[in-house]
Enzyme design. Structure first.
Site, PDB file in Angstrom:
ATOM      1  N   LYS A 193      41.856  -7.465 -65.074  1.00 20.77           N
ATOM      2  CA  LYS A 193      40.687  -8.271 -64.728  1.00 20.77           C
ATOM      3  C   LYS A 193      41.166  -9.517 -63.994  1.00 20.77           C
ATOM      4  CE  LYS A 193      38.167 -11.530 -66.299  1.00 20.77           C
ATOM      5  NZ  LYS A 193      37.868 -12.176 -64.992  1.00 20.77           N
ATOM      6  N   GLU A 269      50.419 -16.609 -71.515  1.00 21.70           N
ATOM      7  CA  GLU A 269      51.045 -17.659 -70.701  1.00 21.70           C
ATOM      8  C   GLU A 269      49.942 -18.665 -70.415  1.00 21.70           C
ATOM      9  OE1 GLU A 269      51.631 -19.982 -68.026  1.00 21.70           O
ATOM     10  OE2 GLU A 269      51.878 -18.381 -66.537  1.00 21.70           O
ATOM     11  N   CYS A 303      50.287 -24.107 -63.337  1.00 27.23           N
ATOM     12  CA  CYS A 303      50.491 -24.444 -64.751  1.00 27.23           C
ATOM     13  C   CYS A 303      51.846 -25.110 -64.958  1.00 27.23           C
ATOM     14  CB  CYS A 303      50.346 -23.199 -65.625  1.00 27.23           C
ATOM     15  SG  CYS A 303      51.298 -21.819 -65.003  1.00 27.23           S
ATOM     16  N   GLU A 400      45.947 -31.068 -69.243  1.00 27.91           N
ATOM     17  CA  GLU A 400      46.315 -30.352 -68.025  1.00 27.91           C
ATOM     18  C   GLU A 400      45.162 -30.498 -67.031  1.00 27.91           C
ATOM     19  OE1 GLU A 400      46.466 -26.031 -68.068  1.00 27.91           O
ATOM     20  OE2 GLU A 400      48.228 -26.139 -66.792  1.00 27.91           O
TER      21      GLU A 400
HETATM   22  P1  ADP Z   1      41.234 -21.344 -65.809  1.00 33.38           P
HETATM   23  O1  ADP Z   1      40.928 -22.525 -66.659  1.00 33.38           O
HETATM   24  O2  ADP Z   1      42.540 -21.365 -65.133  1.00 33.38           O
HETATM   25  O3  ADP Z   1      40.087 -20.864 -64.970  1.00 33.38           O
HETATM   26  P2  ADP Z   1      40.655 -19.412 -67.774  1.00 33.38           P
HETATM   27  O4  ADP Z   1      41.449 -19.359 -69.004  1.00 33.38           O
HETATM   28  O5  ADP Z   1      39.251 -19.891 -67.846  1.00 33.38           O
HETATM   29  O6  ADP Z   1      41.549 -20.214 -66.783  1.00 33.38           O
HETATM   30  O7  ADP Z   1      40.619 -18.017 -67.048  1.00 33.38           O
HETATM   31  C1  ADP Z   1      41.734 -17.156 -66.940  1.00 33.38           C
HETATM   32  C2  ADP Z   1      41.235 -15.737 -67.006  1.00 33.38           C
HETATM   33  O8  ADP Z   1      40.637 -15.530 -68.286  1.00 33.38           O
HETATM   34  C3  ADP Z   1      40.155 -15.388 -65.985  1.00 33.38           C
HETATM   35  O9  ADP Z   1      40.349 -14.064 -65.533  1.00 33.38           O
HETATM   36  C4  ADP Z   1      38.881 -15.497 -66.800  1.00 33.38           C
HETATM   37  O10 ADP Z   1      37.829 -14.712 -66.304  1.00 33.38           O
HETATM   38  C5  ADP Z   1      39.349 -14.974 -68.136  1.00 33.38           C
HETATM   39  N1  ADP Z   1      38.521 -15.391 -69.274  1.00 33.38           N
HETATM   40  C6  ADP Z   1      37.714 -16.479 -69.387  1.00 33.38           C
HETATM   41  N2  ADP Z   1      37.072 -16.493 -70.575  1.00 33.38           N
HETATM   42  C7  ADP Z   1      37.477 -15.379 -71.244  1.00 33.38           C
HETATM   43  C8  ADP Z   1      37.184 -14.829 -72.539  1.00 33.38           C
HETATM   44  N3  ADP Z   1      36.343 -15.415 -73.371  1.00 33.38           N
HETATM   45  N4  ADP Z   1      37.810 -13.694 -72.886  1.00 33.38           N
HETATM   46  C9  ADP Z   1      38.686 -13.082 -72.066  1.00 33.38           C
HETATM   47  N5  ADP Z   1      38.985 -13.544 -70.831  1.00 33.38           N
HETATM   48  C10 ADP Z   1      38.406 -14.682 -70.417  1.00 33.38           C
END
Ligand code: ADP
Length: 502
Positions: A193, A269, A303, A400
């Protein structure tokens, strides 16, 4: 902002690619989402709609997992020799190489990355990573155990199964490669994803992988949102492992969902707030350049960015003065223009969040030395912000930010530098600049972070294990450690002689 406009591609003869792939890739075909829904991604240079992409959710993840499960349980990929898998992976890397400019341009449109950087760093790293793991695919072996006078044993390394890969938007190509390539080499199948903001290259990679001969169901890509598609992966009963890169907050969700479902192992990570410690004996001009690039590379959206710069008191004033000078020539603008050093932030939410942090830094009493303002008539451009007089407990020194914001801090002694470098919840990376080998050895052994650079920053290699300590997560991407994480170790025991009493 020195450079205005969004004509960088046209002015420099770069072709803006047609967007070819916007559907989900499941079981070897591009398909619409079960719901039929799509969502829009935007071009960060302008804020305008870039593409309408299939919005996958749980129903689509179920289909993708069923395909990956079938390919793992009954398909040929895990049963091929490593050599055969390697041959196909090399073809995959070659195809990426052939489409390199187009993929780099897609990264630019999707994420606001500099075209030149996307090409020489992101695409180069992705290609090399796939070739590196192809090279490892036929060198997977266990151990022979001499157990006792009666028994002997050996270990088998077996692919862990169906892997869910949830990846972020800041390095879409590299993340795809460092997650998927070791899993492929190990013989796993995968459901990827990509981040909702940057889905385009992952879909393109799925197409190229298929063209290279990676069988149906081995790589599936479900585009969509985190709380729906991402969460469905984390909690899926038929996924054997999840490898996630993203924020610490979401990492916790992923781990919790994994624990509450089938207790699948997770590799996380997560974020960072990495220190770069510069000692009095450093060459100041070099240190300024390293610090600048360590913070502002990739629009500050990394990061591992060094967002806390500790400078020893003997050179602090000179360092700050030369840094301010150096920032005057920093060019923010259209990421297709080769003169530009910083493009737009990935989207409006991120852009506004960064500006809020900058305001917060000012309110907390840090001195804004340069930048920190929005720039450009449209799109998500920010002048890189350099704060001095930053205190360790200020929000800008603790959170961050994931944007072009540097915090410069003064220190006196080595002990103080170590203590303050470690004064963070994160532990992803760190840097040290000094000519003194004793200081190098002390810091590299005392700083709690997964990757420490000495007299350089951001240098990476496919062979380099990468992953954090503390709330930066656990589990390695890159290097042979990453290959191992996609394998189970199975122990086999047998008698040396077929004696009846055993
Ligand atoms: P950032 O803050 O860098 O956008 P996120 O942690 O929000 O990072 O997103 C990283 C990935 O995790 C993306 O592919 C996002 O769609 C996915 N993501 C966000 N929320 C969830 C969740 N509740 N469960 C699983 N994956 C998620």
């Amino acid at each position: 902002m020195e450079k205005e406009g969004n004509n960088g591609a046209a002015e420099n003869g770069i072709k803006i690619p047609e967007i070819k792939f916007t559907q989900l890739f499941i079981n070897g075909s591009f398909v619409d989402s079960v719901s039929g829904r799509c969502y829009e991604t935007r071009d960060p240079r302008t804020g305008e709609v870039l593409a309408s992409v299939a919005e996958g959710d749980k129903a689509d993840v179920d289909l993708a997992v069923a395909a990956a499960r079938q390919a793992f349980d009954h398909g040929k990929w895990p049963r091929m020799s490593g050599y055969e898998r390697a041959e196909i992976m090399i073809r995959f890397a070659d195809l990426i190489e052939q489409h390199r400019d187009e993929l780099a341009a897609l990264e630019c449109l999707d994420a606001g990355k500099l075209f030149s950087m996307a090409n020489i760093i992101d695409l180069e790293t992705s290609i090399r990573t796939i070739r590196y793991y192809a090279g490892a695919a036929d060198k997977i072996h266990g151990e022979t155990l001499k157990m006792s006078r009666e028994l002997q044993g050996y270990t088998l390394k077996e692919p862990i199964g169906v892997v869910g890969h949830i990846i972020p938007w800041n390095f879409p190509s590299i993340m795809f490669a460092i997650k998927v390539a070791p899993a492929l080499a190990a013989g796993c199948t995968t459901v990827v994803k990509p981040a909702e903001l940057t889905p385009l290259t992952a879909l393109y990679y799925a197409y190229l992988a298929h063209k290279a001969g990676i069988p149906e169901g081995v790589i599936n890509v479900v585009t969509g949102f985190g709380p729906t598609a991402g969460a469905a992966i984390a909690s899926h009963m038929d996924i054997d492992m999840v490898s996630f890169t993203g924020s610490t907050a979401v990492g916790r969700f992923v781990m919790e969902a994994a624990a509450k479902s089938n207790l699948k192992p997770v590799s996380l990570e997560l974020g960072g707030k990495s220190p770069l410690v510069i000692f009095d004996d450093a060459d100041i001009d070099k240190a300024v350049d390293i610090a600048r690039d360590a913070t502002f590379f990739n629009n500050g959206e990394a990061c591992i960015a060094a967002s806390r710069i500790f400078v020893q008191e003997g050179i602090y004033d000179q360092f700050v003065q030369r840094l301010a000078e150096r920032m005057k020539s920093w060019v923010v603008g259209d990421p297709f223009d080769p003169r530009v050093q910083q493009g737009p932030q990935v989207d409006k939410v991120q852009y506004e969040k960064i500006l809020q942090y900058i305001e917060h830094g000012k309110r907390e009493g840090a001195t804004l030395l340069t930048g920190g303002k929005p720039c450009g008539k449209r799109g998500y451009y920010i002048e890189p912000a350099v704060f001095t007089d930053v205190k360790d407990d200020m929000l800008i020194a603790q959170d961050e930010i994931f944007g072009p914001v540097m915090s410069v801090m003064k220190f006196k002694t080595t002990e103080e530098a170590i203590e303050r470098a470690n004064n963070t919840r994160y532990g992803l990376a760190a840097g040290v600049i000094t000519k003194d080998i004793d200081t190098v050895n002390r810091l590299t052994r005392s700083i709690r972070a997964g990757l420490i650079w000495v007299n350089c920053y951001f240098e990476m290699d496919a062979d380099l294990s990468f992953g954090g300590f503390k709330i930066s997560g656990f589990g390695k991407d890159s290097g042979l450690d990453a290959l191992n994480k996609y394998m189970h170790v199975k122990s086999v025991v047998m008698p040396i002689y077929n004696t009846p009493w055993l």
